[in-house]
Design a protein around this motif. Structure first.
Motif, mmCIF file in Angstrom:
data_model
loop_
_atom_site.group_PDB
_atom_site.id
_atom_site.type_symbol
_atom_site.label_atom_id
_atom_site.label_comp_id
_atom_site.label_asym_id
_atom_site.label_seq_id
_atom_site.Cartn_x
_atom_site.Cartn_y
_atom_site.Cartn_z
ATOM 1 N N VAL A 1 17.920 43.154 -5.818
ATOM 2 C CA VAL A 1 18.726 42.498 -6.849
ATOM 3 C C VAL A 1 18.064 41.161 -7.160
ATOM 4 N N VAL A 2 17.815 40.896 -8.437
ATOM 5 C CA VAL A 2 17.160 39.656 -8.860
ATOM 6 C C VAL A 2 18.155 38.830 -9.670
ATOM 7 N N VAL A 3 18.383 37.591 -9.226
ATOM 8 C CA VAL A 3 19.304 36.680 -9.901
ATOM 9 C C VAL A 3 18.497 35.497 -10.435
ATOM 10 N N ALA A 4 18.622 35.233 -11.710
ATOM 11 C CA ALA A 4 18.022 34.039 -12.316
ATOM 12 C C ALA A 4 19.156 33.152 -12.813
ATOM 13 N N TYR A 5 19.014 31.825 -12.616
ATOM 14 C CA TYR A 5 20.107 30.935 -13.016
ATOM 15 C C TYR A 5 19.565 29.527 -13.260
ATOM 16 N N ARG A 6 20.289 28.768 -14.081
ATOM 17 C CA ARG A 6 19.980 27.353 -14.259
ATOM 18 C C ARG A 6 21.247 26.650 -14.734
ATOM 19 N N ARG A 7 21.314 25.398 -14.424
ATOM 20 C CA ARG A 7 22.462 24.595 -14.852
ATOM 21 C C ARG A 7 22.110 23.931 -16.172
ATOM 22 N N GLU A 8 22.986 24.089 -17.140
ATOM 23 C CA GLU A 8 22.762 23.516 -18.457
ATOM 24 C C GLU A 8 23.835 22.467 -18.745
ATOM 25 N N ARG A 9 23.636 21.757 -19.846
ATOM 26 C CA ARG A 9 24.579 20.686 -20.181
ATOM 27 C C ARG A 9 25.998 21.218 -20.357
ATOM 28 N N GLY A 10 26.121 22.418 -20.899
ATOM 29 C CA GLY A 10 27.452 22.963 -21.145
ATOM 30 C C GLY A 10 27.986 23.821 -20.023
ATOM 31 N N GLY A 11 27.243 23.940 -18.936
ATOM 32 C CA GLY A 11 27.715 24.766 -17.826
ATOM 33 C C GLY A 11 26.565 25.501 -17.163
ATOM 34 N N VAL B 1 22.271 22.027 3.197
ATOM 35 C CA VAL B 1 22.332 23.153 4.130
ATOM 36 C C VAL B 1 20.955 23.787 4.184
ATOM 37 N N GLN B 2 20.408 23.938 5.391
ATOM 38 C CA GLN B 2 19.063 24.477 5.533
ATOM 39 C C GLN B 2 19.056 25.987 5.333
ATOM 40 N N ARG B 3 18.013 26.483 4.641
ATOM 41 C CA ARG B 3 17.838 27.913 4.428
ATOM 42 C C ARG B 3 16.496 28.343 4.978
ATOM 43 N N PRO B 4 16.374 29.613 5.392
ATOM 44 C CA PRO B 4 15.075 30.082 5.875
ATOM 45 C C PRO B 4 14.032 30.151 4.774
ATOM 46 N N VAL B 5 14.467 30.360 3.517
ATOM 47 C CA VAL B 5 13.542 30.391 2.381
ATOM 48 C C VAL B 5 13.838 29.166 1.518
ATOM 49 N N PRO B 6 12.916 28.210 1.405
ATOM 50 C CA PRO B 6 13.193 26.978 0.664
ATOM 51 C C PRO B 6 13.344 27.224 -0.820
ATOM 52 N N SER B 7 14.003 26.287 -1.482
ATOM 53 C CA SER B 7 14.197 26.381 -2.931
ATOM 54 C C SER B 7 12.849 26.325 -3.640
ATOM 55 N N GLY B 8 12.727 27.132 -4.694
ATOM 56 C CA GLY B 8 11.463 27.166 -5.431
ATOM 57 C C GLY B 8 11.218 25.867 -6.193
ATOM 58 N N TRP B 9 9.948 25.412 -6.237
ATOM 59 C CA TRP B 9 9.588 24.208 -6.977
ATOM 60 C C TRP B 9 9.077 24.639 -8.333
ATOM 61 N N ARG B 10 9.475 23.955 -9.378
ATOM 62 C CA ARG B 10 9.119 24.368 -10.726
ATOM 63 C C ARG B 10 8.428 23.231 -11.479
ATOM 64 N N ASN B 11 7.303 23.569 -12.146
ATOM 65 C CA ASN B 11 6.671 22.609 -13.052
ATOM 66 C C ASN B 11 7.524 22.433 -14.298
ATOM 67 N N VAL B 12 8.121 23.519 -14.785
ATOM 68 C CA VAL B 12 8.925 23.493 -16.006
ATOM 69 C C VAL B 12 10.390 23.480 -15.593
ATOM 70 N N VAL B 13 11.022 22.343 -15.712
ATOM 71 C CA VAL B 13 12.382 22.204 -15.192
ATOM 72 C C VAL B 13 13.380 23.054 -15.961
ATOM 73 N N SER B 14 13.038 23.467 -17.173
ATOM 74 C CA SER B 14 13.966 24.293 -17.943
ATOM 75 C C SER B 14 13.922 25.759 -17.526
ATOM 76 N N ALA B 15 12.890 26.126 -16.756
ATOM 77 C CA ALA B 15 12.793 27.511 -16.300
ATOM 78 C C ALA B 15 13.890 27.781 -15.271
ATOM 79 N N PRO B 16 14.444 28.982 -15.266
ATOM 80 C CA PRO B 16 15.521 29.273 -14.310
ATOM 81 C C PRO B 16 14.996 29.400 -12.887
ATOM 82 N N GLN B 17 15.869 29.116 -11.940
ATOM 83 C CA GLN B 17 15.564 29.420 -10.547
ATOM 84 C C GLN B 17 15.827 30.901 -10.320
ATOM 85 N N VAL B 18 15.091 31.480 -9.393
ATOM 86 C CA VAL B 18 15.183 32.917 -9.143
ATOM 87 C C VAL B 18 15.458 33.161 -7.671
ATOM 88 N N ALA B 19 16.424 34.036 -7.397
ATOM 89 C CA ALA B 19 16.726 34.468 -6.025
ATOM 90 C C ALA B 19 16.651 35.984 -5.986
#
Length: 670
Positions: A516-526, A489-507
């Motif tokens: 409102v600042v949301v940080a999130y990442r998908r981990e092995r357990g959820g 699904v296309q968004r007006p603001v593209p997903s952030g690219w990260r050098n460190v894949v373990s760093a959370p994505q931020v919206a």
């Protein structure tokens, strides 16, 4: 034997919700329908609903729906033999009814003489006094010399007794009305009311009347036929008002017992007979706490709130209007009408109660009211409709019927709470708050209700903080799910690219004035997430798509529906509704407005400029006044300071969001 002259083709001289309402009843009677439409209404649903339609070039009501000559010409061109005026516009215009008669077209309404008798509220009061209907004391301001004489106005008001209501002699809907508490306010109130009345109704005549503080507003539905019969169909309570306009109406009134109902009904029928009334009309009263009631006016048309009477009587008032216009006597179910249960109507407006009910405009991206038992929706909009600035901002009337008042209130509150209304600010939360408030549920309503219970109190949900947190998180996860979809699904603001894949994505989102600042990442357990730096733990996501997130936060599982339009994300859940707007990651320098900027809350025209550059002002000082939707709106200084810039002049047309002036606060100046 009764002579009946059937209506074959009906032109509806109105727009929006009431046009659709009339068309539906006409079609059920096998009457062909013709709509008229202005330029902004070319794609409106009521136009497509009619069998035929005639264009009225222009946008403003004065160019289109208020042009009696164009309406009659449209009826003649389409071969319509009758015209239904709806409410507002030309519905109470005696000259229009007379023009219809001259053209040989039936006017679905009372006789010209009845409209003329009630067209002036001043003459109406005199007539009602003669008919034995109780009225309030008052006096008329009907010439420019009197209106410009402050001493004479003060003497007049003192003779009536304060507080005094300044009221337009012609028209209604709260326009041209002011409450005056003392002598110092009289002259300004009369001047403002005359300007507003002249703009809205073409006549600046006003009158002063004793103002009964915080009464109930109770009105009686009357119906008359051409055979001399006039009956009443019980009362409606319309006390909850903002800016003198009703927003919640119900039938019957919780304050009226059988004895008072008989008195009100008898007075209303006497009023109808005094003017030879036929068709649907409404006699309005103020009901004091003592049980005394006083005549306000007769509305010689169908009322906006007529559905609550339909729900408690089982009658179709529009169909009855057409049948009376055809010469039929009132049928037995009208003559023997009885009350059944309770009905409540809420008027859903595109307006912001937190900003003095400023009306809004724009595209209604989604409009969906749930189909619940006992709930009815009368509307003129659909998803995708454009709400403009030329007409009343009412989106819909949502009506609930129940065996009891409490049941009706609960049904209506649930229907409104679950509605999805995306694209503009509305009064939905205020309406839900009213319907769930203890004083309302106890039936203790009067015209001072919204003074005792302000919009901030009624609109504030107990779960606002939780909704902010859950909805922002859901919006971020929905965007992530959309990017992972196939195709994405296309968004007006593209997903952030990260050098460190373990760093959370931020919206980042803006919710009103807050970020409102949301940080999130998908981990092995959820999933791991935080909102404004506070970890959401535990967090479990059961299902995630771009349109809905089924998630568990703080031990409670909820489904949040998401609807993205451009940079806006609309979230709906059991916690309520939230609009979140993407924060630009790289804003263009210099695009932010200067601190202290005063913005136009809607399109309009500047009618008064009350300050000049360099002038000292205090918080609450009116800097300028502009007119929109036939109402005057004041733009006030938010803080003590000075007018640094004044960017508009008298007569300028302004658009929503335009900077009108800049106020420099004393702190900034220091």
């Amino acid at each position: 034997m009764t002579t009946v002259n059937l209506i074959r083709k009906l032109l509806v001289a109105n727009r929006g919700e009431i046009a659709e309402r009339v068309i539906r009843s006409a079609r059920a009677l096998d009457v062909a329908t013709v709509a008229v439409f202005s330029d902004p209404d070319a794609a409106a649903p009521f136009v497509a609903l009619a069998d035929e339609a005639v264009h009225l070039p222009g946008a403003a009501p004065s160019e289109t729906y208020l042009r009696a000559d164009l309406i009659v010409a449209a009826a003649e061109a389409a071969g319509a033999d009758a015209i239904h005026p709806g409410y507002g516009f030309l519905s109470e215009n005696a000259d229009f009814a007379r023009r219809c008669a001259t053209a040989g077209i039936r006017f679905v309404g009372p006789p010209v003489e009845a409209i003329e008798a009630m067209g002036s509220k001043i003459a109406a009061k005199e007539l009602m006094t003669t008919a034995g209907v109780p009225v309030l004391p008052g006096a008329v301001v009907d010439d420019d010399a009197l209106a410009a004489d402050p001493d004479a106005l003060r003497t007049m008001a003192e003779g009536i007794g304060y507080p005094v209501l300044v009221k337009a002699a012609f028209g209604g809907g709260g326009r041209g009305m002011r409450i005056v508490q003392d002598a110092d306010e009289v002259a300004d109130a009369v001047a403002g009311a005359r300007r507003e009345a002249a703009s809205a109704f073409g006549d600046g005549t006003v009158f002063l009347e004793r103002f009964v503080e915080d009464p109930r507003h109770v009105e009686v539905q009357i119906f008359g036929d051409t055979h001399g019969t006039v009956v009443h169909l019980f009362e409606r309570e319309c006390s909850i008002q903002r800016r003198y306009q009703k927003i919640v109406e119900e039938a019957p009134s919780p304050a009226v017992d059988e004895a008072l109902r008989d008195q009100l009904g008898s007075a209303a029928v006497a009023a109808g007979k005094a003017i030879g009334y036929t068709g649907a009309g409404t006699v309005e009263f103020v009901l004091a706490g003592t049980g005394e009631f006083f005549f306000l006016e007769v509305n010689t048309r169908l009322q906006v709130e007529h559905p609550v009477t339909e729900e408690v009587t089982g009658l179709d008032l529009v169909a009855l209007q057409l049948q009376v216009a055809e010469g039929e006597p009132l049928p037995a179910d009208v003559l023997g009408a009885t009350l059944r249960g309770h009905a409540i109507e809420a008027r859903l407006y595109a307006e912001d109660p937190s900003r003095d009910y400023h009306p809004g405009s724009g595209t209604l991206h989604r409009f969906a009211v749930p189909d619940l038992p006992g709930v009815r929706v009368d509307t003129g909009v659909r998803s995708g409709s454009v709400v403009g600035t030329h007409y009343d901002p009412m989106l819909a009337k949502v009506i609930a019927h129940g065996a009891t008042r409490t049941q009706a209130a609960r049904r209506l509150a649930r229907a409104l709470a679950e509605s999805q209304i995306h694209g503009m600010v509305t009064n939905r939360d205020l309406l839900v708050g009213i319907l769930r408030e203890a004083e309302f549920l106890a039936g203790r309503t009067d015209t001072g209700y919204l003074t005792r219970h302000g919009p901030a109190e009624l609109s504030a949900g107990s779960s606002a903080a939780t909704a902010r947190r859950v909805h922002a998180l859901a919006a971020a996860l929905a965007d992530q799910a959309g990017r992972r979809a196939d195709p994405p699904v296309q968004r007006p603001v593209p997903s952030g690219w990260r050098n460190v894949v373990s760093a959370p994505q931020v919206a980042k989102f803006r919710l009103g004035e807050e970020e409102v600042v949301v940080a999130y990442r998908r981990e092995r357990g959820g999933w791991w997430a935080s909102v404004d730096g506070e970890a959401v733990n535990p967090l479990r996501v059961y299902d995630a798509t771009a349109e809905a997130i089924d998630l568990e936060v703080d031990g409670v599982r909820r489904t949040v529906a998401l609807h993205r339009v451009g940079a806006s994300v609309y979230a709906d859940s059991p916690l309520g509704a939230t609009e979140l707007v993407d924060v630009e990651r790289l804003p263009v320098p210099g695009t932010e407005a200067a601190p202290g900027s005063l913005f136009a809350p809607m399109p309009g025209t500047v009618v008064r400029v009350l300050a000049e550059p360099g002038q000292a002002v205090t918080a609450g000082t009116t800097v300028l006044v502009f007119e929109a939707m036939k109402m005057e709106h004041q733009v006030k200084a938010p803080v003590d300071g000075h007018v640094a810039e004044l960017l508009v002049s008298l007569g300028d047309t302004v658009e929503t969001g335009e900077v009108l002036a800049v106020i420099t606060s004393e702190e900034e100046a220091a």
